[in-house]
Enzyme design. Structure first.
Site, PDB file in Angstrom:
ATOM      1  N   GLY A   1      20.556  32.482  33.441  1.00  0.00           N
ATOM      2  CA  GLY A   1      19.959  33.284  34.499  1.00  0.00           C
ATOM      3  C   GLY A   1      18.463  33.375  34.261  1.00  0.00           C
ATOM      4  O   GLY A   1      17.861  32.485  33.683  1.00  0.00           O
TER       5      GLY A   1
ATOM      6  N   CYS B   1      13.363  31.620  35.500  1.00  0.00           N
ATOM      7  CA  CYS B   1      12.894  30.233  35.451  1.00  0.00           C
ATOM      8  C   CYS B   1      13.962  29.197  35.779  1.00  0.00           C
ATOM      9  O   CYS B   1      13.842  28.469  36.767  1.00  0.00           O
ATOM     10  CB  CYS B   1      12.302  29.939  34.070  1.00  0.00           C
ATOM     11  SG  CYS B   1      10.816  30.886  33.697  1.00  0.00           S
TER      12      CYS B   1
ATOM     13  N   ASN C   1      12.433  22.624  31.864  1.00  0.00           N
ATOM     14  CA  ASN C   1      13.414  23.655  32.191  1.00  0.00           C
ATOM     15  C   ASN C   1      14.729  23.057  32.683  1.00  0.00           C
ATOM     16  O   ASN C   1      15.812  23.561  32.389  1.00  0.00           O
ATOM     17  CB  ASN C   1      12.853  24.616  33.239  1.00  0.00           C
ATOM     18  CG  ASN C   1      11.962  25.678  32.615  1.00  0.00           C
ATOM     19  OD1 ASN C   1      11.825  25.749  31.399  1.00  0.00           O
ATOM     20  ND2 ASN C   1      11.351  26.493  33.447  1.00  0.00           N
TER      21      ASN C   1
END
Length: 438
Positions: A263, A266, A214
Protein backbone atom coordinates in the site's frame (compact mmCIF):
# COMPACT_ATOMS: atom_id res chain seq x y z
CA UNK A 1 23.19 28.14 -1.35
CA UNK A 2 19.50 29.03 -1.17
CA UNK A 3 16.77 26.71 -2.39
CA UNK A 4 12.99 26.73 -2.41
CA UNK A 5 10.83 23.63 -2.03
CA UNK A 6 7.19 23.82 -3.09
CA UNK A 7 5.02 21.35 -1.23
CA UNK A 8 5.56 20.47 2.43
CA UNK A 9 4.16 16.97 2.39
CA UNK A 10 6.15 13.83 2.95
CA UNK A 11 8.73 14.32 0.21
CA UNK A 12 9.02 18.09 0.38
CA UNK A 13 9.34 18.34 4.15
CA UNK A 14 11.90 15.54 4.48
CA UNK A 15 13.89 16.94 1.56
CA UNK A 16 13.87 20.48 2.91
CA UNK A 17 14.75 19.47 6.46
CA UNK A 18 17.62 17.23 5.34
CA UNK A 19 19.07 19.86 3.00
CA UNK A 20 18.90 22.33 5.88
CA UNK A 21 20.71 19.83 8.08
CA UNK A 22 23.52 19.79 5.49
CA UNK A 23 23.87 23.59 5.67
CA UNK A 24 21.65 24.74 2.81
CA UNK A 25 19.33 27.71 3.32
CA UNK A 26 15.82 26.37 2.67
CA UNK A 27 12.40 27.96 2.24
CA UNK A 28 9.44 25.58 2.08
CA UNK A 29 6.25 26.81 0.42
CA UNK A 30 2.80 25.33 0.90
CA UNK A 31 -0.68 26.67 0.14
CA UNK A 32 -2.13 25.12 3.31
CA UNK A 33 -2.08 27.96 5.84
CA UNK A 34 -2.70 25.78 8.91
CA UNK A 35 0.07 23.38 7.87
CA UNK A 36 2.51 26.28 7.42
CA UNK A 37 1.52 27.71 10.81
CA UNK A 38 2.24 24.36 12.48
CA UNK A 39 5.53 23.95 10.63
CA UNK A 40 6.66 27.40 11.73
CA UNK A 41 6.27 26.09 15.28
CA UNK A 42 8.29 23.00 14.43
CA UNK A 43 5.29 20.65 14.33
CA UNK A 44 5.35 18.37 11.25
CA UNK A 45 2.04 17.17 9.74
CA UNK A 46 3.37 13.62 9.31
CA UNK A 47 5.07 11.08 11.52
CA UNK A 48 8.60 10.15 10.52
CA UNK A 49 11.19 9.01 13.03
CA UNK A 50 13.71 11.77 13.76
CA UNK A 51 11.99 14.39 11.61
CA UNK A 52 10.50 16.59 14.33
CA UNK A 53 13.78 16.96 16.24
CA UNK A 54 15.74 17.73 13.07
CA UNK A 55 13.11 20.21 11.92
CA UNK A 56 13.09 22.10 15.21
CA UNK A 57 16.89 22.19 15.31
CA UNK A 58 17.15 23.77 11.87
CA UNK A 59 14.36 26.26 12.54
CA UNK A 60 16.31 27.39 15.61
CA UNK A 61 19.45 27.76 13.50
CA UNK A 62 17.56 29.80 10.88
CA UNK A 63 18.30 27.37 8.08
CA UNK A 64 14.70 26.50 7.22
CA UNK A 65 11.57 28.62 7.09
CA UNK A 66 8.00 28.25 5.84
CA UNK A 67 5.62 30.47 3.89
CA UNK A 68 2.46 30.31 1.81
CA UNK A 69 3.88 32.74 -0.78
CA UNK A 70 5.99 31.31 -3.60
CA UNK A 71 6.97 34.81 -4.68
CA UNK A 72 8.42 35.39 -1.22
CA UNK A 73 9.98 31.95 -1.05
CA UNK A 74 11.76 32.30 -4.39
CA UNK A 75 13.64 35.48 -3.52
CA UNK A 76 17.34 34.78 -3.88
CA UNK A 77 16.79 31.10 -4.60
CA UNK A 78 18.89 29.44 -7.27
CA UNK A 79 16.99 26.15 -7.23
CA UNK A 80 13.25 25.53 -6.92
CA UNK A 81 12.12 21.99 -6.15
CA UNK A 82 8.59 20.92 -7.02
CA UNK A 83 7.48 18.33 -4.47
CA UNK A 84 3.72 18.57 -4.83
CA UNK A 85 1.42 15.58 -5.15
CA UNK A 86 0.79 13.62 -8.33
CA UNK A 87 -2.33 11.62 -7.39
CA UNK A 88 -3.69 9.04 -9.82
CA UNK A 89 -6.33 10.38 -12.19
CA UNK A 90 -9.51 8.42 -12.86
CA UNK A 91 -7.79 6.49 -15.68
CA UNK A 92 -4.74 5.66 -13.53
CA UNK A 93 -2.44 8.25 -15.10
CA UNK A 94 -0.58 10.72 -12.90
CA UNK A 95 -2.43 13.99 -12.36
CA UNK A 96 0.08 16.74 -13.22
CA UNK A 97 -2.23 19.62 -12.35
CA UNK A 98 -0.25 20.66 -9.27
CA UNK A 99 3.16 20.16 -10.91
CA UNK A 100 2.28 22.38 -13.85
CA UNK A 101 0.66 25.02 -11.65
CA UNK A 102 3.92 25.28 -9.70
CA UNK A 103 5.80 25.69 -12.98
CA UNK A 104 3.46 28.45 -14.10
CA UNK A 105 3.81 30.27 -10.80
CA UNK A 106 7.60 30.02 -11.02
CA UNK A 107 7.39 31.54 -14.49
CA UNK A 108 5.25 34.36 -13.13
CA UNK A 109 7.60 35.17 -10.25
CA UNK A 110 11.19 34.44 -11.31
CA UNK A 111 13.47 37.47 -11.44
CA UNK A 112 16.79 35.77 -12.24
CA UNK A 113 18.13 32.37 -13.32
CA UNK A 114 16.34 29.44 -11.70
CA UNK A 115 16.88 25.71 -11.96
CA UNK A 116 13.41 24.14 -11.80
CA UNK A 117 13.77 20.63 -10.37
CA UNK A 118 10.93 18.11 -10.28
CA UNK A 119 11.17 16.00 -7.13
CA UNK A 120 7.68 14.56 -7.46
CA UNK A 121 7.23 11.23 -9.19
CA UNK A 122 6.12 12.15 -12.71
CA UNK A 123 5.76 10.36 -16.06
CA UNK A 124 8.39 10.61 -18.77
CA UNK A 125 7.92 13.84 -20.70
CA UNK A 126 6.81 15.94 -17.73
CA UNK A 127 9.97 18.08 -17.84
CA UNK A 128 9.04 19.24 -21.34
CA UNK A 129 5.62 20.32 -20.07
CA UNK A 130 7.21 22.12 -17.11
CA UNK A 131 9.59 23.94 -19.44
CA UNK A 132 6.73 24.97 -21.72
CA UNK A 133 4.63 26.23 -18.79
CA UNK A 134 7.46 28.42 -17.47
CA UNK A 135 8.24 29.78 -20.94
CA UNK A 136 4.57 30.57 -21.54
CA UNK A 137 4.33 32.62 -18.34
CA UNK A 138 7.53 34.47 -19.21
CA UNK A 139 6.10 35.30 -22.62
CA UNK A 140 2.99 36.75 -20.97
CA UNK A 141 5.25 38.96 -18.86
CA UNK A 142 7.31 39.96 -21.88
CA UNK A 143 10.57 38.75 -20.28
CA UNK A 144 13.21 36.21 -21.27
CA UNK A 145 14.95 35.12 -18.08
CA UNK A 146 17.22 32.08 -18.44
CA UNK A 147 16.20 28.91 -16.64
CA UNK A 148 16.77 25.16 -16.73
CA UNK A 149 14.71 22.16 -15.76
CA UNK A 150 15.89 18.95 -14.14
CA UNK A 151 14.55 15.71 -12.68
CA UNK A 152 15.67 14.51 -9.24
CA UNK A 153 13.35 11.68 -8.16
CA UNK A 154 13.18 10.74 -4.50
CA UNK A 155 13.89 7.26 -3.13
CA UNK A 156 12.61 7.61 0.42
CA UNK A 157 11.07 4.74 2.35
CA UNK A 158 8.44 5.80 4.85
CA UNK A 159 9.72 4.95 8.30
CA UNK A 160 13.37 5.45 7.31
CA UNK A 161 13.16 8.55 5.13
CA UNK A 162 15.71 10.62 7.08
CA UNK A 163 18.31 7.85 6.84
CA UNK A 164 17.53 7.29 3.16
CA UNK A 165 18.06 10.96 2.37
CA UNK A 166 21.16 11.49 4.47
CA UNK A 167 22.82 8.19 3.47
CA UNK A 168 21.52 7.46 -0.05
CA UNK A 169 22.53 4.44 -2.07
CA UNK A 170 22.45 6.71 -5.11
CA UNK A 171 21.20 10.14 -6.13
CA UNK A 172 19.58 10.24 -9.56
CA UNK A 173 19.68 13.56 -11.44
CA UNK A 174 18.40 14.18 -14.95
CA UNK A 175 19.71 17.30 -16.70
CA UNK A 176 20.07 18.63 -20.23
CA UNK A 177 22.52 21.49 -19.76
CA UNK A 178 26.00 21.93 -18.30
CA UNK A 179 24.78 24.74 -16.06
CA UNK A 180 22.05 22.59 -14.53
CA UNK A 181 24.56 19.81 -13.94
CA UNK A 182 26.97 22.21 -12.23
CA UNK A 183 24.24 23.58 -9.94
CA UNK A 184 23.05 20.12 -8.90
CA UNK A 185 26.62 18.90 -8.39
CA UNK A 186 27.23 21.87 -6.07
CA UNK A 187 24.01 21.24 -4.15
CA UNK A 188 24.82 17.57 -3.58
CA UNK A 189 28.55 18.06 -2.94
CA UNK A 190 28.23 17.34 0.82
CA UNK A 191 26.78 13.95 -0.08
CA UNK A 192 29.43 13.06 -2.66
CA UNK A 193 32.14 14.04 -0.16
CA UNK A 194 30.64 11.40 2.13
CA UNK A 195 30.88 8.80 -0.63
CA UNK A 196 27.29 8.79 -1.90
CA UNK A 197 27.20 8.72 -5.72
CA UNK A 198 25.28 11.13 -7.93
CA UNK A 199 24.16 9.48 -11.17
CA UNK A 200 23.75 12.13 -13.87
CA UNK A 201 21.67 11.14 -16.89
CA UNK A 202 19.23 12.59 -19.40
CA UNK A 203 15.90 13.81 -18.03
CA UNK A 204 13.60 11.13 -19.54
CA UNK A 205 15.84 8.41 -18.09
CA UNK A 206 15.71 9.99 -14.64
CA UNK A 207 11.92 10.24 -14.82
CA UNK A 208 11.67 6.59 -15.87
CA UNK A 209 14.13 5.38 -13.20
CA UNK A 210 11.77 6.22 -10.35
CA UNK A 211 8.83 4.37 -11.90
CA UNK A 212 11.00 1.41 -12.87
CA UNK A 213 12.42 1.11 -9.34
CA UNK A 214 9.05 1.19 -7.59
CA UNK A 215 7.49 -1.14 -10.12
CA UNK A 216 10.30 -3.66 -9.68
CA UNK A 217 9.85 -3.64 -5.91
CA UNK A 218 6.09 -4.00 -6.26
CA UNK A 219 6.68 -6.89 -8.64
CA UNK A 220 8.85 -8.70 -6.11
CA UNK A 221 6.15 -8.31 -3.46
CA UNK A 222 3.34 -9.59 -5.68
CA UNK A 223 5.53 -12.42 -7.00
CA UNK A 224 6.28 -13.59 -3.47
CA UNK A 225 2.62 -13.33 -2.50
CA UNK A 226 1.73 -15.46 -5.52
CA UNK A 227 4.35 -18.02 -4.50
CA UNK A 228 3.03 -17.99 -0.92
CA UNK A 229 -0.50 -18.73 -2.07
CA UNK A 230 0.74 -21.64 -4.17
CA UNK A 231 2.85 -22.92 -1.26
CA UNK A 232 -0.29 -23.39 0.81
CA UNK A 233 -1.91 -25.42 -1.97
CA UNK A 234 1.05 -27.76 -2.51
CA UNK A 235 2.17 -28.10 1.10
CA UNK A 236 5.36 -26.02 0.95
CA UNK A 237 6.56 -23.46 3.53
CA UNK A 238 7.01 -20.05 1.98
CA UNK A 239 9.55 -18.97 4.60
CA UNK A 240 11.83 -21.83 3.59
CA UNK A 241 11.28 -21.01 -0.08
CA UNK A 242 12.02 -17.32 0.55
CA UNK A 243 15.32 -18.16 2.21
CA UNK A 244 16.14 -20.66 -0.49
CA UNK A 245 15.85 -18.12 -3.29
CA UNK A 246 16.96 -15.07 -1.30
CA UNK A 247 20.44 -16.50 -0.74
CA UNK A 248 20.97 -16.51 -4.50
CA UNK A 249 23.10 -13.39 -5.09
CA UNK A 250 21.26 -12.75 -8.36
CA UNK A 251 17.99 -12.43 -6.46
CA UNK A 252 18.76 -11.22 -2.93
CA UNK A 253 16.46 -11.25 0.07
CA UNK A 254 14.88 -7.78 0.06
CA UNK A 255 11.16 -7.38 -0.68
CA UNK A 256 10.62 -11.14 -0.66
CA UNK A 257 8.42 -11.20 2.43
CA UNK A 258 4.89 -12.44 1.75
CA UNK A 259 1.97 -10.60 3.30
CA UNK A 260 -1.39 -9.04 2.56
CA UNK A 261 -0.30 -6.69 -0.18
CA UNK A 262 1.52 -3.41 -0.61
CA UNK A 263 0.00 0.00 0.00
CA UNK A 264 1.18 3.53 0.69
CA UNK A 265 1.58 6.60 -1.45
CA UNK A 266 4.06 5.25 -4.01
CA UNK A 267 3.76 1.68 -5.24
CA UNK A 268 0.01 1.62 -6.05
CA UNK A 269 -0.08 4.91 -7.93
CA UNK A 270 3.29 4.45 -9.65
CA UNK A 271 2.42 1.01 -10.98
CA UNK A 272 -0.86 2.40 -12.30
CA UNK A 273 0.88 5.41 -13.86
CA UNK A 274 3.51 3.29 -15.61
CA UNK A 275 0.83 0.99 -17.02
CA UNK A 276 -1.01 4.07 -18.31
CA UNK A 277 2.15 5.59 -19.78
CA UNK A 278 2.70 2.37 -21.71
CA UNK A 279 -0.91 2.40 -22.96
CA UNK A 280 -0.50 5.99 -24.16
CA UNK A 281 2.50 4.84 -26.16
CA UNK A 282 0.80 1.81 -27.66
CA UNK A 283 2.40 -0.77 -25.38
CA UNK A 284 0.95 -3.18 -22.81
CA UNK A 285 2.81 -3.72 -19.50
CA UNK A 286 1.48 -7.25 -18.97
CA UNK A 287 3.73 -8.06 -16.02
CA UNK A 288 2.68 -4.94 -14.11
CA UNK A 289 -0.97 -5.55 -14.87
CA UNK A 290 -0.59 -8.93 -13.19
CA UNK A 291 1.31 -7.34 -10.28
CA UNK A 292 -1.62 -5.00 -9.70
CA UNK A 293 -4.20 -7.79 -9.92
CA UNK A 294 -2.30 -10.00 -7.47
CA UNK A 295 -1.95 -7.13 -5.01
CA UNK A 296 -5.64 -6.25 -5.11
CA UNK A 297 -6.60 -9.86 -4.42
CA UNK A 298 -3.97 -10.27 -1.70
CA UNK A 299 -5.55 -7.50 0.38
CA UNK A 300 -8.59 -9.73 0.83
CA UNK A 301 -6.57 -12.78 1.91
CA UNK A 302 -7.19 -12.59 5.67
CA UNK A 303 -10.89 -12.06 5.12
CA UNK A 304 -11.07 -15.13 2.87
CA UNK A 305 -9.18 -17.22 5.43
CA UNK A 306 -11.51 -15.93 8.14
CA UNK A 307 -14.60 -16.82 6.10
CA UNK A 308 -13.24 -20.27 5.32
CA UNK A 309 -12.37 -21.02 8.96
CA UNK A 310 -15.90 -20.16 10.13
CA UNK A 311 -17.70 -21.54 7.05
CA UNK A 312 -19.05 -18.08 6.22
CA UNK A 313 -20.96 -17.82 9.51
CA UNK A 314 -19.31 -14.62 10.73
CA UNK A 315 -22.20 -12.18 11.09
CA UNK A 316 -22.14 -10.63 14.56
CA UNK A 317 -18.52 -11.59 15.25
CA UNK A 318 -15.95 -9.10 16.56
CA UNK A 319 -12.47 -9.00 15.06
CA UNK A 320 -9.46 -7.53 16.89
CA UNK A 321 -7.04 -5.65 14.64
CA UNK A 322 -3.38 -5.17 15.48
CA UNK A 323 -2.14 -2.50 13.10
CA UNK A 324 -3.79 -0.06 10.68
CA UNK A 325 -0.97 1.72 8.81
CA UNK A 326 0.14 0.20 5.51
CA UNK A 327 3.56 -0.52 7.07
CA UNK A 328 5.29 0.03 10.43
CA UNK A 329 7.15 3.28 11.12
CA UNK A 330 4.54 5.56 9.59
CA UNK A 331 0.98 6.81 10.09
CA UNK A 332 0.28 6.58 6.36
CA UNK A 333 -2.92 4.71 5.51
CA UNK A 334 -3.09 5.41 1.81
CA UNK A 335 -4.03 2.18 0.00
CA UNK A 336 -3.58 0.30 3.30
CA UNK A 337 -4.78 -3.34 3.31
CA UNK A 338 -6.48 -2.61 6.64
CA UNK A 339 -9.01 -0.37 4.90
CA UNK A 340 -10.00 -3.14 2.49
CA UNK A 341 -10.30 -5.66 5.33
CA UNK A 342 -12.37 -3.30 7.47
CA UNK A 343 -14.84 -2.71 4.63
CA UNK A 344 -15.18 -6.44 3.99
CA UNK A 345 -15.69 -7.28 7.64
CA UNK A 346 -18.29 -4.58 8.19
CA UNK A 347 -20.15 -5.64 5.05
CA UNK A 348 -20.18 -9.19 6.42
CA UNK A 349 -21.79 -7.94 9.62
CA UNK A 350 -18.71 -7.94 11.84
CA UNK A 351 -17.40 -5.37 14.31
CA UNK A 352 -13.75 -4.30 14.36
CA UNK A 353 -11.73 -3.27 17.42
CA UNK A 354 -8.34 -1.84 16.47
CA UNK A 355 -5.08 -0.52 17.83
CA UNK A 356 -2.10 1.03 16.03
CA UNK A 357 0.80 2.81 17.80
CA UNK A 358 0.78 5.79 15.42
CA UNK A 359 -2.07 5.88 12.90
CA UNK A 360 -5.22 5.89 15.06
CA UNK A 361 -5.94 9.57 14.38
CA UNK A 362 -5.29 9.11 10.66
CA UNK A 363 -7.67 6.16 10.55
CA UNK A 364 -10.35 8.11 12.40
CA UNK A 365 -9.89 10.97 9.93
CA UNK A 366 -10.40 8.57 7.03
CA UNK A 367 -13.26 6.34 8.18
CA UNK A 368 -14.65 8.01 11.29
CA UNK A 369 -16.20 5.73 13.89
CA UNK A 370 -16.82 2.71 11.69
CA UNK A 371 -14.57 0.77 14.08
CA UNK A 372 -13.75 0.85 17.79
CA UNK A 373 -10.39 2.47 18.61
CA UNK A 374 -8.57 0.90 21.56
CA UNK A 375 -5.80 2.18 23.82
CA UNK A 376 -3.51 -0.85 23.60
CA UNK A 377 -3.14 -4.33 22.14
CA UNK A 378 -4.98 -6.06 24.95
CA UNK A 379 -7.98 -3.76 24.97
CA UNK A 380 -8.56 -4.77 21.35
CA UNK A 381 -9.08 -8.42 22.29
CA UNK A 382 -11.63 -7.68 25.03
CA UNK A 383 -14.93 -9.00 23.72
CA UNK A 384 -13.31 -10.10 20.45
CA UNK A 385 -13.73 -13.45 18.77
CA UNK A 386 -10.50 -13.61 16.73
CA UNK A 387 -7.33 -11.60 16.09
CA UNK A 388 -5.95 -10.18 12.82
CA UNK A 389 -2.27 -9.10 12.72
CA UNK A 390 -2.36 -6.47 9.98
CA UNK A 391 0.79 -4.34 10.44
CA UNK A 392 4.04 -5.76 11.81
CA UNK A 393 4.84 -3.12 14.44
CA UNK A 394 7.47 -4.11 17.01
CA UNK A 395 4.82 -3.48 19.70
CA UNK A 396 3.15 -6.71 18.60
CA UNK A 397 6.18 -9.01 18.51
CA UNK A 398 5.95 -10.61 21.96
CA UNK A 399 2.31 -10.86 23.08
CA UNK A 400 1.08 -12.71 26.13
CA UNK A 401 -0.17 -15.88 24.45
CA UNK A 402 -1.90 -17.09 27.59
CA UNK A 403 -3.91 -13.87 27.78
CA UNK A 404 -4.89 -14.13 24.11
CA UNK A 405 -6.04 -17.71 24.58
CA UNK A 406 -8.04 -16.82 27.68
CA UNK A 407 -9.72 -13.67 26.35
CA UNK A 408 -10.50 -14.43 22.69
CA UNK A 409 -13.79 -16.29 22.26
CA UNK A 410 -12.16 -18.38 19.55
CA UNK A 411 -8.36 -18.41 20.08
CA UNK A 412 -7.62 -17.96 16.38
CA UNK A 413 -4.83 -15.76 14.98
CA UNK A 414 -4.75 -14.62 11.36
CA UNK A 415 -1.17 -13.40 10.81
CA UNK A 416 -1.11 -11.18 7.72
CA UNK A 417 2.64 -10.52 7.95
CA UNK A 418 4.03 -13.87 9.08
CA UNK A 419 5.30 -12.12 12.18
CA UNK A 420 4.95 -15.11 14.47
CA UNK A 421 6.37 -18.60 14.61
CA UNK A 422 3.43 -20.95 13.91
CA UNK A 423 4.96 -23.66 16.12
CA UNK A 424 5.13 -21.28 19.10
CA UNK A 425 1.62 -19.96 18.56
CA UNK A 426 0.09 -23.42 18.27
CA UNK A 427 2.09 -24.66 21.26
CA UNK A 428 0.35 -21.96 23.29
CA UNK A 429 -3.08 -23.24 22.35
CA UNK A 430 -4.06 -20.89 19.50
CA UNK A 431 -4.98 -21.71 15.93
CA UNK A 432 -2.59 -20.06 13.47
CA UNK A 433 -3.20 -18.95 9.88
CA UNK A 434 -0.40 -17.18 8.08
CA UNK A 435 0.54 -16.40 4.47
CA UNK A 436 1.99 -19.38 2.63
CA UNK A 437 2.34 -21.37 5.85
CA UNK A 438 0.37 -24.51 6.69
Amino acid sequence: MKITIVGSGYVGLVTGTCFAEMGTEVCCVDVNESKVASLQKGIPPIYEQGLEAMLQSNIAKGRIRFTTSLAEGMKGAEVVFSAVGTPPDEDGSADLHYVLEVAREVGRNMESYVLMVTKSTVPVGTAQKVRAAIAEEQAKRGVDIPFDVASNPEFLKEGSAIKDFMYPERIVVGVDSSRAKEVMARLYKPFTLNGHPVLFMDIPSAEMTKYAANSMLATRISFMNDIANLCELVGADVNSVRKGIGTDSRIGSKFLYPGIGYGGSCFPKDVKALIKTAEQNGYSMKVLQAVEEVNAEQKTLLFRKFMKRFAGKVKGMTVAFWGLAFKPGTDDMREAPSLVLIDELIEAGCMVRAYDPISMDECRRRIGDKIVYCKDIYETIEGSDVLFLVTEWTDFRFPDWAKLKAVLRYPVLFDGRNLYDPVEVRANGLEYYGVGIL
